[in-house]
Design a protein around this motif. Sequence first.
Motif, short mmCIF file in Angstrom:
data_model
loop_
_atom_site.label_atom_id
_atom_site.label_comp_id
_atom_site.label_asym_id
_atom_site.label_seq_id
_atom_site.Cartn_x
_atom_site.Cartn_y
_atom_site.Cartn_z
N UNK A 127 0.85 -1.19 0.00
CA UNK A 127 0.00 0.00 0.00
C UNK A 127 0.89 1.24 0.00
N UNK A 128 0.55 2.18 -0.88
CA UNK A 128 1.32 3.42 -1.00
C UNK A 128 0.36 4.60 -0.89
N UNK A 129 0.57 5.43 0.13
CA UNK A 129 -0.27 6.61 0.34
C UNK A 129 0.19 7.70 -0.62
N UNK A 151 1.22 20.03 -6.29
CA UNK A 151 2.61 19.70 -5.95
C UNK A 151 2.68 18.47 -5.06
N UNK A 152 1.71 18.36 -4.14
CA UNK A 152 1.65 17.16 -3.29
C UNK A 152 1.46 15.91 -4.14
N UNK A 153 0.61 16.01 -5.17
CA UNK A 153 0.36 14.88 -6.05
C UNK A 153 1.61 14.52 -6.86
N UNK A 154 2.24 15.51 -7.45
CA UNK A 154 3.46 15.26 -8.25
C UNK A 154 4.54 14.63 -7.37
N UNK A 155 4.69 15.14 -6.15
CA UNK A 155 5.68 14.57 -5.23
C UNK A 155 5.36 13.11 -4.92
N UNK A 156 4.07 12.80 -4.73
CA UNK A 156 3.68 11.43 -4.42
C UNK A 156 4.00 10.50 -5.59
N UNK A 185 6.33 10.93 -7.89
CA UNK A 185 7.79 10.78 -8.01
C UNK A 185 8.38 9.95 -6.87
N UNK A 186 7.86 10.17 -5.65
CA UNK A 186 8.46 9.53 -4.47
C UNK A 186 7.91 8.13 -4.21
N UNK A 187 6.65 7.89 -4.61
CA UNK A 187 6.01 6.62 -4.25
C UNK A 187 5.79 5.69 -5.45
N UNK A 188 5.51 6.26 -6.63
CA UNK A 188 5.22 5.42 -7.79
C UNK A 188 6.45 5.16 -8.66
N UNK A 229 5.19 11.93 -19.75
CA UNK A 229 4.02 12.62 -19.20
C UNK A 229 4.34 14.11 -18.99
N UNK A 230 3.62 15.00 -19.68
CA UNK A 230 3.99 16.42 -19.61
C UNK A 230 3.83 17.04 -18.24
N UNK A 231 3.01 16.43 -17.36
CA UNK A 231 2.80 16.97 -16.01
C UNK A 231 3.92 16.60 -15.06
N UNK A 232 4.81 15.71 -15.51
CA UNK A 232 5.87 15.19 -14.63
C UNK A 232 7.26 15.58 -15.10
N UNK A 233 7.32 16.49 -16.07
CA UNK A 233 8.62 16.94 -16.58
C UNK A 233 9.36 17.74 -15.53
#
Length: 211
Positions: free
Chosen positions: A128-130, A171-176, A178-181, A207-211
Motif C-alpha cells: 500500500x502506497x499513500x 505539488x503534493x500529487x506530483x511529489x507522491x 515521483x516519491x512513491x510510484x 508525461x507532460x505533467x511530470x517533466x
Amino acid sequence: MALQYRVIPVTAFEQNCSLVWCDQTMDAAVIDPGGDLDRILATVNQVGVNLKAIWMTHAHIDHAGATADLAESHALPIIGPQKDEQFWIDLLPQQSAMFGFPETRIFVPDRWLEQGDEVVIGQERLSVHHCPGHTPGHVVFFSESAKLAIVGDVLFQGSIGRTDFPKGDQQTLVNAIRDRLFPLGDDVSFIPGHGPMSTIGHERASNPFLR
C-alpha cells in the motif's frame, strides 16, 4: 502463480473498477466499486471467483458510490483508503446529488490503510502506497509479483489526477508520484481510474505533467 485482474468500466464517468484475484485460491477483491453493481457482479460470476473484500483507493463518488451496498449485500469488509479520506466519505450523499448519481450511503471502512501496509487476497500480497494530492487519503495498491499497480486517480496515461477539488494539491500529487510510484519500477504496468493502462516508465519519460 500470479495476481489476475479484470477492468470493469462503471458509471457515466467510465471509472475503471478492478476485480483482482489469486489464481491459486480464486479469492478476489473488488477495487473501487463506484456503481453498476450488476455489471461488477456479472463479471465476478463470469470469472468464477470468491469475493472476499472491497479495497478502496479513494472516496470520490465514481469510485465509492456502490461501496456500502456491495459491502452489505455480500458481507464484505471495506479496506482502505487512508484515514484522511473520511472527509470525502462523509460527503458521498452530497457528491451523489451533485453529479446525478444514485443515492449513496456513507460507510466506515473496516480497516484504514497507511503507507507501507499490505493487503492480502488468497496467496497474493500487495503493498500500500499513500499518494495524496488528488484527495488527502488516496492510496495505491502494488503487486510485486504481477508488476501491476492499481493507482486510482493519481496517474493516467499522459496526465495526472485533478487537484482543483477541496483538499487537492498539485505539488503534493506530483511529489507522491515521483516519491512513491516511480520507485516501483519502469516495467510496472498500472490501471488508472479512467482510460487506458500505461507503464510507470512511459509516464516517467513522456508525461507532460511530470517533466
